[in-house]
Write a protein that holds these residues in place. Structure first.
Motif, short mmCIF file in Angstrom:
data_model
loop_
_atom_site.label_atom_id
_atom_site.label_comp_id
_atom_site.label_asym_id
_atom_site.label_seq_id
_atom_site.Cartn_x
_atom_site.Cartn_y
_atom_site.Cartn_z
N GLY A 1 44.91 51.92 55.64
CA GLY A 1 44.84 50.51 55.85
C GLY A 1 45.80 49.62 55.10
O GLY A 1 46.31 48.67 55.60
N ALA A 2 46.03 49.88 53.94
CA ALA A 2 47.19 49.14 53.10
C ALA A 2 48.67 49.45 53.73
O ALA A 2 49.19 48.36 53.69
N ALA B 1 49.17 49.91 56.90
CA ALA B 1 49.11 49.01 58.06
C ALA B 1 49.45 47.72 57.87
O ALA B 1 50.11 46.99 58.69
N VAL B 2 48.59 47.01 56.92
CA VAL B 2 48.81 45.87 56.46
C VAL B 2 50.22 45.35 55.97
O VAL B 2 50.89 44.45 56.39
N VAL B 3 50.62 46.25 55.13
CA VAL B 3 51.97 45.89 54.60
C VAL B 3 53.05 45.91 55.71
O VAL B 3 54.00 45.36 55.88
N PHE B 4 52.93 46.97 56.61
CA PHE B 4 53.89 46.98 57.82
C PHE B 4 53.90 45.81 58.66
O PHE B 4 54.64 45.26 59.25
N LEU B 5 52.68 45.30 58.86
CA LEU B 5 52.55 44.12 59.95
C LEU B 5 52.96 42.85 59.21
O LEU B 5 53.72 42.08 59.91
N ILE B 6 52.77 42.72 57.95
CA ILE B 6 53.21 41.46 57.05
C ILE B 6 54.90 41.57 57.05
O ILE B 6 55.59 40.71 57.28
#
Length: 86
Positions: A39-40, A42-47
């Motif tokens: 989850g972390a 995916a969030v870092v990638f999207l940001i």
């Protein structure tokens, strides 16, 4: 942290969640840690992706002045591409 860091976190999370079968005596749930890392990641990638796409802008500046020697009007145009800081 960038796109590569997000992908690395996601891959480490997948490895912990699905490929590692270690009995830690009930103290540490490696599956849960793997899901949290996925989850972390995916969030870092999207940001990182949003910030990279947002910062690619071109700025145009035009300045007009009078040349003191010839008395002609001179226009200077400059383009600046705001590349993301790596």
């Amino acid at each position: 942290m960038g796109i590569g860091s997000g992908i690395a976190l996601f891959v480490i999370g997948i490895i912990l969640a699905f490929a590692v079968n270690v009995d830690t005596g009930g103290y540490v749930d490696l599956d849960l840690i793997g899901y949290i890392l996925m989850g972390a990641g995916a969030v870092v990638f999207l940001i990182s992706l949003v910030l990279t796409m947002r910062s690619r802008r071109t700025e145009t500046v035009a300045r007009t002045s009078v040349d003191p020697v010839s008395g002609e009007q001179v226009t200077r145009r400059s383009l600046r591409d705001n590349d993301p800081v790596v």
